[in-house]
Design a protein around this motif. Structure first.
Motif, mmCIF file in Angstrom:
data_model
loop_
_atom_site.group_PDB
_atom_site.id
_atom_site.type_symbol
_atom_site.label_atom_id
_atom_site.label_comp_id
_atom_site.label_asym_id
_atom_site.label_seq_id
_atom_site.Cartn_x
_atom_site.Cartn_y
_atom_site.Cartn_z
ATOM 1 N N MET A 19 23.046 13.924 7.180
ATOM 2 C CA MET A 19 24.481 13.989 7.464
ATOM 3 C C MET A 19 25.033 15.325 6.972
ATOM 4 O O MET A 19 24.768 15.721 5.836
ATOM 5 N N SER A 20 25.804 16.021 7.829
ATOM 6 C CA SER A 20 26.335 17.333 7.472
ATOM 7 C C SER A 20 27.493 17.207 6.502
ATOM 8 O O SER A 20 28.087 16.126 6.337
ATOM 9 N N VAL A 21 27.835 18.336 5.875
ATOM 10 C CA VAL A 21 28.969 18.344 4.942
ATOM 11 C C VAL A 21 30.265 18.034 5.665
ATOM 12 O O VAL A 21 31.164 17.394 5.105
ATOM 13 N N PHE A 22 30.349 18.422 6.955
ATOM 14 C CA PHE A 22 31.568 18.133 7.711
ATOM 15 C C PHE A 22 31.694 16.641 7.995
ATOM 16 O O PHE A 22 32.794 16.080 7.941
ATOM 17 N N SER A 23 30.563 15.983 8.268
ATOM 18 C CA SER A 23 30.587 14.537 8.492
ATOM 19 C C SER A 23 30.992 13.799 7.216
ATOM 20 O O SER A 23 31.793 12.850 7.252
ATOM 21 N N LEU A 24 30.455 14.240 6.082
ATOM 22 C CA LEU A 24 30.817 13.623 4.802
ATOM 23 C C LEU A 24 32.292 13.817 4.497
ATOM 24 O O LEU A 24 32.973 12.892 4.030
ATOM 25 N N PHE A 25 32.776 15.030 4.779
ATOM 26 C CA PHE A 25 34.183 15.318 4.501
ATOM 27 C C PHE A 25 35.087 14.511 5.436
ATOM 28 O O PHE A 25 36.135 14.005 5.014
ATOM 29 N N ALA A 26 34.685 14.394 6.704
ATOM 30 C CA ALA A 26 35.462 13.593 7.655
ATOM 31 C C ALA A 26 35.539 12.142 7.196
ATOM 32 O O ALA A 26 36.591 11.495 7.274
ATOM 33 N N ARG A 27 34.401 11.628 6.708
ATOM 34 C CA ARG A 27 34.385 10.245 6.213
ATOM 35 C C ARG A 27 35.297 10.103 4.992
ATOM 36 O O ARG A 27 36.006 9.096 4.850
ATOM 37 N N LEU A 28 35.289 11.104 4.103
ATOM 38 C CA LEU A 28 36.143 11.060 2.906
ATOM 39 C C LEU A 28 37.619 11.025 3.292
ATOM 40 O O LEU A 28 38.390 10.220 2.759
ATOM 41 N N VAL A 29 38.016 11.896 4.224
ATOM 42 C CA VAL A 29 39.414 11.913 4.671
ATOM 43 C C VAL A 29 39.771 10.576 5.319
ATOM 44 O O VAL A 29 40.859 10.026 5.098
ATOM 45 N N GLY A 30 38.843 10.045 6.133
ATOM 46 C CA GLY A 30 39.091 8.760 6.773
ATOM 47 C C GLY A 30 39.263 7.634 5.768
ATOM 48 O O GLY A 30 40.127 6.758 5.936
ATOM 49 N N GLN A 31 38.458 7.643 4.705
ATOM 50 C CA GLN A 31 38.582 6.601 3.681
ATOM 51 C C GLN A 31 39.891 6.720 2.923
ATOM 52 O O GLN A 31 40.550 5.715 2.613
ATOM 53 N N PHE A 32 40.290 7.953 2.607
ATOM 54 C CA PHE A 32 41.591 8.156 1.974
ATOM 55 C C PHE A 32 42.708 7.628 2.876
ATOM 56 O O PHE A 32 43.660 6.986 2.411
ATOM 57 N N ALA A 33 42.597 7.931 4.173
ATOM 58 C CA ALA A 33 43.614 7.486 5.124
ATOM 59 C C ALA A 33 43.691 5.962 5.184
ATOM 60 O O ALA A 33 44.790 5.383 5.246
ATOM 61 N N ASP A 34 42.536 5.301 5.155
ATOM 62 C CA ASP A 34 42.522 3.835 5.183
ATOM 63 C C ASP A 34 43.215 3.258 3.949
ATOM 64 O O ASP A 34 43.944 2.255 4.041
ATOM 65 N N LEU A 35 42.981 3.876 2.794
ATOM 66 C CA LEU A 35 43.616 3.403 1.559
ATOM 67 C C LEU A 35 45.128 3.569 1.593
ATOM 68 O O LEU A 35 45.869 2.732 1.072
ATOM 69 N N LEU A 36 45.584 4.647 2.226
ATOM 70 C CA LEU A 36 47.021 4.962 2.232
ATOM 71 C C LEU A 36 47.748 4.382 3.433
ATOM 72 O O LEU A 36 48.978 4.459 3.497
ATOM 73 N N GLN A 37 47.011 3.793 4.378
ATOM 74 C CA GLN A 37 47.625 3.306 5.608
ATOM 75 C C GLN A 37 48.749 2.291 5.374
ATOM 76 O O GLN A 37 49.788 2.348 6.040
ATOM 77 N N PRO A 38 48.590 1.339 4.439
ATOM 78 C CA PRO A 38 49.694 0.387 4.227
ATOM 79 C C PRO A 38 50.997 1.048 3.797
ATOM 80 O O PRO A 38 52.079 0.511 4.048
ATOM 81 N N LEU A 39 50.926 2.196 3.142
ATOM 82 C CA LEU A 39 52.136 2.886 2.691
ATOM 83 C C LEU A 39 52.675 3.876 3.705
ATOM 84 O O LEU A 39 53.898 4.000 3.884
ATOM 85 N N PHE A 40 51.784 4.600 4.378
ATOM 86 C CA PHE A 40 52.215 5.705 5.239
ATOM 87 C C PHE A 40 51.968 5.461 6.727
ATOM 88 O O PHE A 40 52.340 6.298 7.548
ATOM 89 N N HIS A 41 51.336 4.342 7.052
ATOM 90 C CA HIS A 41 51.156 3.940 8.450
ATOM 91 C C HIS A 41 50.520 5.064 9.281
ATOM 92 O O HIS A 41 49.445 5.531 8.935
ATOM 93 N N ALA A 42 51.185 5.509 10.344
ATOM 94 C CA ALA A 42 50.587 6.492 11.260
ATOM 95 C C ALA A 42 50.350 7.847 10.599
ATOM 96 O O ALA A 42 49.540 8.642 11.084
ATOM 97 N N SER A 43 51.050 8.131 9.518
ATOM 98 C CA SER A 43 50.901 9.419 8.820
ATOM 99 C C SER A 43 49.953 9.317 7.630
ATOM 100 O O SER A 43 49.970 10.183 6.746
ATOM 101 N N ALA A 44 49.119 8.278 7.607
ATOM 102 C CA ALA A 44 48.231 8.055 6.461
ATOM 103 C C ALA A 44 47.241 9.204 6.284
ATOM 104 O O ALA A 44 46.940 9.601 5.156
ATOM 105 N N ALA A 45 46.715 9.753 7.385
ATOM 106 C CA ALA A 45 45.759 10.854 7.265
ATOM 107 C C ALA A 45 46.433 12.097 6.701
ATOM 108 O O ALA A 45 45.834 12.841 5.915
ATOM 109 N N ALA A 46 47.686 12.329 7.089
ATOM 110 C CA ALA A 46 48.432 13.463 6.527
ATOM 111 C C ALA A 46 48.635 13.275 5.028
ATOM 112 O O ALA A 46 48.480 14.213 4.237
ATOM 113 N N ALA A 47 48.963 12.040 4.619
ATOM 114 C CA ALA A 47 49.104 11.752 3.191
ATOM 115 C C ALA A 47 47.769 11.924 2.475
ATOM 116 O O ALA A 47 47.729 12.385 1.321
ATOM 117 N N ALA A 48 46.668 11.586 3.153
ATOM 118 C CA ALA A 48 45.342 11.763 2.560
ATOM 119 C C ALA A 48 45.051 13.246 2.315
ATOM 120 O O ALA A 48 44.431 13.600 1.308
#
Length: 241
Positions: free
Chosen positions: A1-30
Motif C-alpha cells: 500500500m502506497s503512502v498516498f493510500s495510507l494517507f487517504a485512509r487516515l483522512v477518511g477515518q478522521f472524516a468518519d469520526l467527525l461526521q456526526p458533528l460536521f456532516h457533509a463538511s466532515a472531511a474538511a474538519a478532518a
C-alpha cells in the motif's frame, strides 16, 4: 500500500469520526484536525527556533565588533561569524526547520486532492466538500460554476477574509518588530548592504502571498495553508513576545 493510500485512509477515518458533528463538511474538519496535529508535532521546533532567534539577537553586538575588526576582509568576517555561531551553538537556519517539515504534509494533501485515483482505485475523497465547495476544486472552478458570490465562491471569499486578517496582523507585528529591532547588516565601509533596504520593505508583505496559494491549489490544500497560517500567527505572537 502506497503512502498516498495510507494517507487517504487516515483522512477518511478522521472524516468518519467527525461526521456526526460536521456532516457533509466532515472531511474538511478532518483536514483542519490533521493540520493541528502536524503543528503540534512541529511546535517543539518552533520553540527552539524562537530561542534561536533570541540568541542570534543577543550576538548582534559581538557580530558588529567582528565587522569592524574585519572590515577589509569579507572572507575572514564570514568565517569569524560562523565560528561565533558554532561556539555559541546558534544555528542561523534553525528558524527554517518548522516550515520545511510541514511541506510533506502540504504536498500529500495537494496530491491526494488532485488525483482522480489513489492506489489504482477511484479517489472517493474528491466527493467531499466544505459547504458548497468541493475539496478537490480550485477557485477558478468556483468562479466558473457560480461566480464570486456563488455558493462555492463564497467559501473561497471566507478563506480570503481569514487569510487577509491574519496577513494584516502579521504585517503590523512585523513592522513593529523591525522598528524595535532594526536589522543592521553592513558592509566593511559601514554602509548598508545593497538590496537590504528593499528586502526589509518587502518582508512585512510576505504573509499576503498566501492569498495566491489559496487561489491556485485544491481547496483541501488551501484549507491546510489557511489553518497553518493562522496557527503560525498565534504561535509567533506567543513565542516572540
Amino acid at each position: 500500500m502506497s503512502v498516498f493510500s495510507l494517507f487517504a485512509r487516515l483522512v477518511g477515518q478522521f472524516a468518519d469520526l467527525l461526521q456526526p458533528l460536521f456532516h457533509a463538511s466532515a472531511a474538511a474538519a478532518a483536514i483542519v484536525l490533521f493540520t493541528a496535529l502536524v503543528r503540534l508535532l512541529v511546535h517543539p521546533l518552533s520553540r527552539a527556533a524562537a530561542r534561536g532567534q533570541r540568541a542570534r539577537a543577543a550576538l548582534q553586538p559581538r557580530i558588529a565588533e567582528l565587522r569592524e575588526k574585519h572590515a577589509k576582509d569579507p572572507r575572514r568576517l564570514q568565517q569569524a561569524v560562523l565560528e561565533l555561531h558554532a561556539r555559541e551553538k546558534v544555528s542561523p537556519l534553525s528558524g527554517c526547520l518548522p516550515s520545511l517539515l510541514q511541506l510533506p504534509a502540504f504536498f500529500l494533501l495537494y496530491h491526494l486532492f488532485s488525483s482522480s485515483t489513489i492506489g489504482g482505485e477511484t479517489n472517493g475523497l474528491l466527493g467531499h466538500r466544505l459547504f458548497a465547495a468541493p475539496l478537490g476544486g480550485r477557485w477558478a472552478d468556483a468562479l466558473a460554476g457560480g461566480g464570486v458570490f456563488g455558493p462555492a465562491g463564497l467559501v473561497y471569499l471566507g478563506l480570503f477574509v481569514v487569510v487577509a486578517a491574519v496577513a494584516t496582523f502579521n504585517y503590523l507585528r512585523t513592522k513593529r518588530m523591525m522598528a524595535d529591532n532594526p536589522v543592521a547588516v553592513t558592509a566593511g565601509s559601514g554602509e548598508q548592504v545593497p538590496g537590504l533596504g528593499a528586502v526589509n520593505k518587502v518582508m512585512p508583505f510576505m504573509s499576503f502571498f498566501t492569498l495566491v496559494t489559496v487561489a491556485v491549489v485544491p481547496l483541501a490544500a488551501a484549507l491546510y495553508v489557511v489553518t497553518s497560517t493562522a496557527w503560525t500567527a498565534v504561535e509567533r505572537a506567543a513565542l516572540y513576545r
